[in-house]
Design an enzyme around this catalytic site. Sequence first.
Site, PDB file in Angstrom:
ATOM      1  CE  LYS A  83       5.296  -2.789   4.150  1.00 36.15           C
ATOM      2  NZ  LYS A  83       4.812  -1.500   4.669  1.00 36.15           N
TER       3      LYS A  83
ATOM      4  CB  SER B 190       6.797   0.781   6.307  1.00 40.50           C
ATOM      5  OG  SER B 190       5.604   0.938   5.574  1.00 40.50           O
TER       6      SER B 190
ATOM      7  CB  SER C  97       7.682  -0.023   1.732  1.00 42.03           C
ATOM      8  OG  SER C  97       7.223   0.068   3.068  1.00 42.03           O
TER       9      SER C  97
END
Length: 521
Positions: free
Chosen positions: A110, A107, A356
């Site tokens: 991101k 993640s 997230s």
Amino acid sequence: MNKRRIVKTIVFFVLILLVVIVPVLLNPSDKSEVVSPSSKEYVFKEIQPNEEMKAPIPTHANLEDQLNKVLKDARLQGATTSISIRNAVDGKVLYSNLGDTRVHPASVMKLFTGVAALETLGPQHTFKTELYTDGKIKDGKLQGNLYIKGLGDPTLTTGDLFTFVTELKEKGIHTVAGNLFGDDTWYDDERLSQDLNWSDEPYYSGAQVSALTLSPNDDFDAGTVIVDVYPATKSGEPGTIRMVPENSYLKIVNKTKTVAKNGTSYIKAERMHGSNTIIVTGTIPLGLKQNRSWASVWEPTNYTMNVFKHVLDEQGIKFTNVTQVGTGSVPSGATLLATKQSMPLKELLTPFMKLSNNGHGEVLVKEMGRVIGGTGSWNKGLGMMNHTLADIGINMNTMLLRDGSGMSHKTLVTANEVTNLLYLAQEKPWYEEFMNSLPVAGIEERFVGGTLRYRMNGTAAENKVKAKTGTLNGVSSLAGYAETKDGEVLIFSAIINNHLDDTAYGLLDEIAVIIASYKRD
């Protein structure tokens, strides 16, 4: 007799050693058990400061020594650990270990998606959902169809559908002689990113992407349903299950069991692939308020329209005949009845980064493709991202972007380019909103600490590290900003690939604490 007592005493202490002490030594995990894949998020227990976290303040002379010591940890044997630390003022790299080696970011991906979206769409960008009709209103009756047109809004909730119904009533509509259609043509009809595993698809973390979708609450997990399980009145009976929002689109198969008060609370809600049947299994103790899980839905557009029909029925809007509820494009010349506008991107960043939210990452990719490139697809959106990131100074020749969330096991980045991204972001007009969207170490308020709220509590990093976390099978990552002992800001990225020990994420915390403890000579 005395000998027997001595033998019994020795046996007792040996049992204590085997049952209590040895398992702790062999499994020093600080990560709370992920109750099931349908649990809301990966949550880590507070890591008590260990000797490494209490080590003397590292100076420039021994910063490298302390970081190299972490790299020798047995949990990293056979793994690839990529680290980059950069000065936030001049961008100079202070430390690098395999900093130019391509690794899977989880993640931390991101960060790239967020930067590209802010740069292309702008912090004030909003999403819309529109309500149309192709008919006429006469004497309280709508002679025609109702259409909801989705323009990618991941924040549409049941409350917004109630607002639509209120606006229908304010226009004098109490009866509809027509059908209900959802228009999701703002994006293409590919629902899942190219590398999403089948094992992830039934859960909230692998929800399908549609331009018309629905979130069950204000966490805005679009394309999902909440499954609440309540205990029965006595042990042995199945629990009671309710869905949020209420709908007739999904079918629940209840295989839960109520157990004694001191029993285990373990519930798993798994949707069968290719269907909207959710198998709910596990146990729930007497006296427990509820156990909450999330599941993705198959075809979010139809799900949204099903819930809208339920809201219309509940609010007393009657239909004169059997109503078709499905998908269809808004016809030319249709009348706009109501519009719902989302929060701006700068506010959406908070649930996206701090919680997230995978779905937000994929929606932003398609939105960039649609708004900038004219096509709401992953292919077009990722192309726009590559161009945008290259334009601001990222070396895209070293990386491969395959999605917007980091769920892909094929996406590749380098730690040095992650810190370069964070360095370049500082000069952008939207930097403050971007930085404030990152989880904050050790701050337990959910929408402040986010995925770091139970990590690095009581260390030099508490409230001093703002960073994006990442977790996949065999991947742990952490990247962001750290304020040091003397008030300097350092940018860091630490990404571990191919580890076998689930506690390896704790080494990322050690690295962050070392950085936050840093003081110049």
